[in-house]
Design an enzyme around this catalytic site. Structure first.
Site, PDB file in Angstrom:
ATOM      1  CG  LEU A   1      -8.452  -8.607  -4.534  1.00 59.35           C
ATOM      2  CD1 LEU A   1      -8.371  -9.841  -5.538  1.00 59.35           C
ATOM      3  CD2 LEU A   1      -6.367  -9.206  -3.914  1.00 59.35           C
ATOM      4  CB  SER A   2      -6.740  -2.233  -3.403  1.00 55.73           C
ATOM      5  OG  SER A   2      -6.350  -1.231  -3.117  1.00 55.73           O
ATOM      6  CB  SER A   3      -4.420  -0.920  -8.554  1.00 53.54           C
ATOM      7  OG  SER A   3      -5.352  -1.340  -8.950  1.00 53.54           O
TER       8      SER A   3
ATOM      9  CB  ALA B   1      -2.863  -1.286 -11.780  1.00 51.86           C
TER      10      ALA B   1
ATOM     11  CG  HIS C   1      -9.931  -3.587 -11.396  1.00 58.86           C
ATOM     12  ND1 HIS C   1      -8.677  -3.576 -10.724  1.00 58.86           N
ATOM     13  CD2 HIS C   1     -10.653  -2.515 -12.022  1.00 58.86           C
ATOM     14  CE1 HIS C   1      -8.484  -3.012 -10.261  1.00 58.86           C
ATOM     15  NE2 HIS C   1      -9.514  -1.769 -10.397  1.00 58.86           N
TER      16      HIS C   1
END
Ligand code: PAF
Length: 291
Positions: free
Chosen positions: A184-186, A32, A37
């Site tokens: 930001l984070s899935s 994701a 990332h």
């Protein structure tokens, strides 16, 4: 770009790269993928000649009742993003392949794994430490990249590598934030528009601590109260902890007279948000005091 699902294939691909005297980097992920990332992937591509990204939603780091089954998964999109970055190998094992049915040995990260996130998510860091050790043992990279968003995870990984004498350099990358300040984070995809608006209080709380420090406040309890009062203004947030800690041991500090870390964890609806920032007292920043 090659995609492999088995440990043997991953080992073989890396051995072939090693035979060409290439340096190898690993970016472990749970997929994701987002720009956070990709910042790690870009850093890996800049530092190594052969870049491996693992995409594995690791069941052992989810406590019962957590979101393992619903964790966002989109391997086709992940593959497109990684191909565009020039990644060499994507390792996508199944859980059944990663863990033998009778596997019984785990890596216990010690006291560092029991505080903060470890207190709220029992067994989480043993799951992380175990899977990261396995990935490092399969890929045997020269350098492995972890984001500062999961700051406690980064420190746990550093301890594992140091205490188990693993031959790998651990590199980190600063948090990547959305324009609205949210890290930001899935898991941000879980947030409704209202929850997302409420979530702004989390980076705002970190800003409040950094701001108060810049104005000369060094008492860690006062800085924590500054963070807590920003969070308290947002009724949709349930705070798990705010803390000013030593940047490596994550032990609470009394005074910020050297670089420290501010940590926040809060829940909004069913989503847990964690965030952190470095705190550098002005005298240290100006070089008057050595850390
Ligand atoms: O940060 C993550 O995505 C995971 O915790 C990691 C490091 C890939 C281990 O499963």
């Amino acid at each position: 770009m090659e995609r492999v699902g088995s440990k043997a294939e991953a080992r073989k691909a890396v051995a072939d790269a090693r035979a060409e005297h290439k340096t190898v980097a690993l970016v472990p992920t749970m997929g994701a993928l987002h720009d956070g990332h990709l910042a790690l992937v870009r850093a890996a591509c800049a530092r190594a000649e052969y870049v491996v990204v693992s995409v594995f939603v690791n069941p052992t780091q989810f406590a019962p009742g957590e979101d393992y089954d619903t964790y966002p998964r989109d391997i086709d999109h992940d593959m497109e993003l990684l191909a565009a970055e020039g990644v060499d190998l994507v390792f996508t094992p199944s859980a059944a392949h990663m863990y033998a049915e009778d596997a019984s040995v785990t890596v216990e990260p010690g006291p560092l794994g029991n505080r903060w996130e470890g207190e709220v998510r029992s067994g989480h860091f043993a799951g992380v430490a175990t899977v990261v050790t396995k990935l490092l043992s399969i890929v045997r990279p020269d350098i492995a990249f972890f984001g500062e968003k999961d700051y406690q995870q980064l420190q746990v990984v550093r301890r594992v590598v140091a205490d188990l004498d693993l031959q790998v350099t651990v590199a980190s990358h600063p948090i990547v934030r959305d324009r609205d300040g949210l890290a930001l984070s899935s898991r941000n995809v879980y947030l409704s528009a209202e929850e997302r608006a409420a979530a702004h209080a989390v980076p705002a709380a970190l800003d409040a601590a950094a701001g108060a420090l810049a104005w000369g406040e060094r008492d860690a309890r006062v800085l924590e109260r500054a963070m807590a009062s920003v969070l308290a203004e947002e009724p949709a947030l349930a705070v798990d902890y705010v803390a000013i800690v030593h940047p490596a041991s994550l032990e609470p500090l009394e005074t910020v007279d050297r670089p420290a870390r501010a940590l926040v964890a809060a829940r909004v609806g069913a989503t847990r948000l964690i965030d952190n920032c470095e705190l550098v007292p002005p005298a240290v920043a100006e070089g008057e005091v050595r850390a």
